[in-house]
Write a protein that holds these residues in place. Structure first.
Motif, PDB file in Angstrom:
ATOM      1  N   ASP A   1       0.857  -1.183   0.000  1.00 47.68           N
ATOM      2  CA  ASP A   1       0.000   0.000   0.000  1.00 47.68           C
ATOM      3  C   ASP A   1       0.895   1.234   0.000  1.00 47.68           C
ATOM      4  O   ASP A   1       1.682   1.425   0.922  1.00 47.68           O
ATOM      5  CB  ASP A   1      -0.918   0.013   1.226  1.00 47.68           C
ATOM      6  CG  ASP A   1      -1.884   1.185   1.199  1.00 47.68           C
ATOM      7  OD1 ASP A   1      -2.213   1.661   0.100  1.00 47.68           O
ATOM      8  OD2 ASP A   1      -2.311   1.637   2.282  1.00 47.68           O
TER       9      ASP A   1
ATOM     10  N   CYS B   1      -6.781  -5.419  -4.389  1.00 48.24           N
ATOM     11  CA  CYS B   1      -7.380  -5.411  -3.044  1.00 48.24           C
ATOM     12  C   CYS B   1      -8.904  -5.326  -3.111  1.00 48.24           C
ATOM     13  O   CYS B   1      -9.460  -4.417  -3.730  1.00 48.24           O
ATOM     14  CB  CYS B   1      -6.818  -4.226  -2.260  1.00 48.24           C
ATOM     15  SG  CYS B   1      -7.588  -3.996  -0.653  1.00 48.24           S
TER      16      CYS B   1
ATOM     17  N   ILE C   1     -11.025  -4.632  -0.729  1.00 47.74           N
ATOM     18  CA  ILE C   1     -11.528  -3.451  -0.021  1.00 47.74           C
ATOM     19  C   ILE C   1     -11.422  -2.220  -0.912  1.00 47.74           C
ATOM     20  O   ILE C   1     -12.331  -1.387  -0.961  1.00 47.74           O
ATOM     21  CB  ILE C   1     -10.757  -3.242   1.297  1.00 47.74           C
ATOM     22  CG1 ILE C   1     -10.995  -4.426   2.245  1.00 47.74           C
ATOM     23  CG2 ILE C   1     -11.169  -1.937   1.967  1.00 47.74           C
ATOM     24  CD1 ILE C   1     -10.222  -4.339   3.543  1.00 47.74           C
TER      25      ILE C   1
ATOM     26  N   ASN D   1     -16.759  -2.475   5.377  1.00 50.30           N
ATOM     27  CA  ASN D   1     -15.324  -2.241   5.341  1.00 50.30           C
ATOM     28  C   ASN D   1     -14.635  -2.810   6.580  1.00 50.30           C
ATOM     29  O   ASN D   1     -13.585  -3.461   6.483  1.00 50.30           O
ATOM     30  CB  ASN D   1     -15.053  -0.731   5.239  1.00 50.30           C
ATOM     31  CG  ASN D   1     -13.644  -0.428   4.792  1.00 50.30           C
ATOM     32  OD1 ASN D   1     -12.689  -0.908   5.368  1.00 50.30           O
ATOM     33  ND2 ASN D   1     -13.520   0.391   3.762  1.00 50.30           N
ATOM     34  N   ILE D   2     -15.218  -2.590   7.732  1.00 47.43           N
ATOM     35  CA  ILE D   2     -14.638  -3.094   8.981  1.00 47.43           C
ATOM     36  C   ILE D   2     -14.650  -4.616   9.009  1.00 47.43           C
ATOM     37  O   ILE D   2     -13.693  -5.258   9.461  1.00 47.43           O
ATOM     38  CB  ILE D   2     -15.405  -2.515  10.190  1.00 47.43           C
ATOM     39  CG1 ILE D   2     -15.162  -0.996  10.279  1.00 47.43           C
ATOM     40  CG2 ILE D   2     -14.978  -3.198  11.488  1.00 47.43           C
ATOM     41  CD1 ILE D   2     -16.008  -0.294  11.307  1.00 47.43           C
TER      42      ILE D   2
ATOM     43  N   GLN E   1     -11.772  -6.146   7.069  1.00 47.16           N
ATOM     44  CA  GLN E   1     -10.437  -5.951   7.599  1.00 47.16           C
ATOM     45  C   GLN E   1     -10.149  -6.946   8.722  1.00 47.16           C
ATOM     46  O   GLN E   1     -11.026  -7.640   9.200  1.00 47.16           O
ATOM     47  CB  GLN E   1     -10.279  -4.524   8.118  1.00 47.16           C
ATOM     48  CG  GLN E   1     -10.431  -3.467   7.038  1.00 47.16           C
ATOM     49  CD  GLN E   1     -10.235  -2.068   7.583  1.00 47.16           C
ATOM     50  OE1 GLN E   1      -9.346  -1.806   8.373  1.00 47.16           O
ATOM     51  NE2 GLN E   1     -11.071  -1.150   7.134  1.00 47.16           N
TER      52      GLN E   1
ATOM     53  N   LYS F   1      -8.617 -13.218   7.191  1.00 46.33           N
ATOM     54  CA  LYS F   1      -9.681 -13.014   6.217  1.00 46.33           C
ATOM     55  C   LYS F   1      -9.240 -13.626   4.883  1.00 46.33           C
ATOM     56  O   LYS F   1      -8.412 -13.067   4.176  1.00 46.33           O
ATOM     57  CB  LYS F   1      -9.978 -11.522   6.044  1.00 46.33           C
ATOM     58  CG  LYS F   1     -10.642 -10.863   7.241  1.00 46.33           C
ATOM     59  CD  LYS F   1     -12.048 -11.394   7.437  1.00 46.33           C
ATOM     60  CE  LYS F   1     -12.852 -10.563   8.430  1.00 46.33           C
ATOM     61  NZ  LYS F   1     -12.246 -10.427   9.730  1.00 46.33           N
TER      62      LYS F   1
END
Length: 283
Positions: free
Chosen positions: A22, A117, A119, A235-236, A239, A243
């Motif tokens: 990232d 990704c 997300i 989103n939470i 994370q 996962k």
């Protein structure tokens, strides 16, 4: 020291390693690169932060590749164990000739599984899917910037919140880097809406923001906040450790089903008031 050595032994004993990268600009305008590794020790999946490093000049694929290569060498991680790389899909990461992945493949000498990704894909989908509410987003951002980015206005508004015994001490500014911040910004805006109106009246600027009195605009604002809350919850859930792609895709599919039911429920309850609602929501 013992814990660090154990982590090094764990990752070096893993037969395969997956990397996640990232690259972003922090609050000081400096380019930061974070590199994570996921690997298995027996039947246990482990995740470790390899490095957070600065990219001092440009953020091209060559710069990222050099930083990753040096970081892995420092941790004594064998490049030949890297089997996949996950990025946010930016051109400097996935460019065909000079992107990080292309350059990294040349370094390791074999094909690597490329992943975008999940997300980040969800965030892009949410951004493109809410374009019909751009006028709401633009106005809220403009008002928040008017109050929070100008020192005098910020002090006046903070004093107003203190005078009315508000539980808040100011507004939140939207940050593109923080994917959850948009919903929080709008929720705080609504919670302080009466104070914002009063402030604009005191500054003789309420005429420039008459939408704050428009019931239809306010309905769109409330709808946007509701949607943002659902996106933030998803989103939470996406994370955190352990996962797998199967778990994450199940969460995405469940969320899509929830949105479909949500859409049908809205149309059913409001069709007699807004006959064009079905077409508008489809658009």
């Amino acid at each position: 020291m013992l814990q660090i050595n154990n982590k090094k032994n764990d990752i070096n004993s893993a037969p395969f390693i997956s990397l996640c990268l990232d690259e972003n600009i922090d609050i000081t305008k400096s380019a930061r690169l974070a590199v994570f590794a996921r690997y298995c020790v027996g039947n246990i999946i482990k995740e470790e932060l390899i490095v957070i490093t600065s990219l001092l000049t440009t953020t091209k694929g060559t710069d990222i590749c050099t930083a990753v290569r040096n970081s892995l060498a420092e941790k004594e991680i064998d490049l030949k164990k890297i089997v996949s790389v996950t990025t946010e899909g930016a051109p400097n990461m996935v460019g065909k000739k000079n992107g990080f992945i292309s350059l990294f493949k040349a370094d390791v000498g074999y094909s690597i599984l490329e992943c975008h990704c999940i997300i980040h894909q969800k965030a892009l989908c949410a951004k493109s899917g809410l374009t019909s509410l751009d006028n709401v987003i633009t106005l809220v951002t403009k008002v928040v910037n008017l109050i929070s980015s100008q020192a005098l206005n910020k002090r006046k508004f903070d004093a107003l919140l203190d005078e009315v015994n508000s539980v808040y001490n100011g507004l939140i500014m939207y940050n593109n880097v923080r994917c959850l911040s948009r919903g929080n910004v709008f929720q705080r805006f609504v919670d302080c809406l009466e104070e914002i109106r009063l402030f604009l009246q005191n500054e003789s600027k309420i005429e420039q923001y008459l939408q704050l009195m428009d019931i239809m605009w306010l309905l769109k604002l409330m709808f946007f906040i509701d949607i943002c809350q659902h996106f933030n919850e998803l989103n939470i859930k996406l994370q955190g450790p352990n996962k797998t792609v199967i778990v994450m895709m199940d969460l995405i599919c469940a969320f899509e089903a929830k949105l479909y039911d949500f859409r049908n429920d809205i149309i059913t309850k409001n069709y007699k008031y807004f006959p064009n609602l079905k077409k508008d929501m489809k658009d």
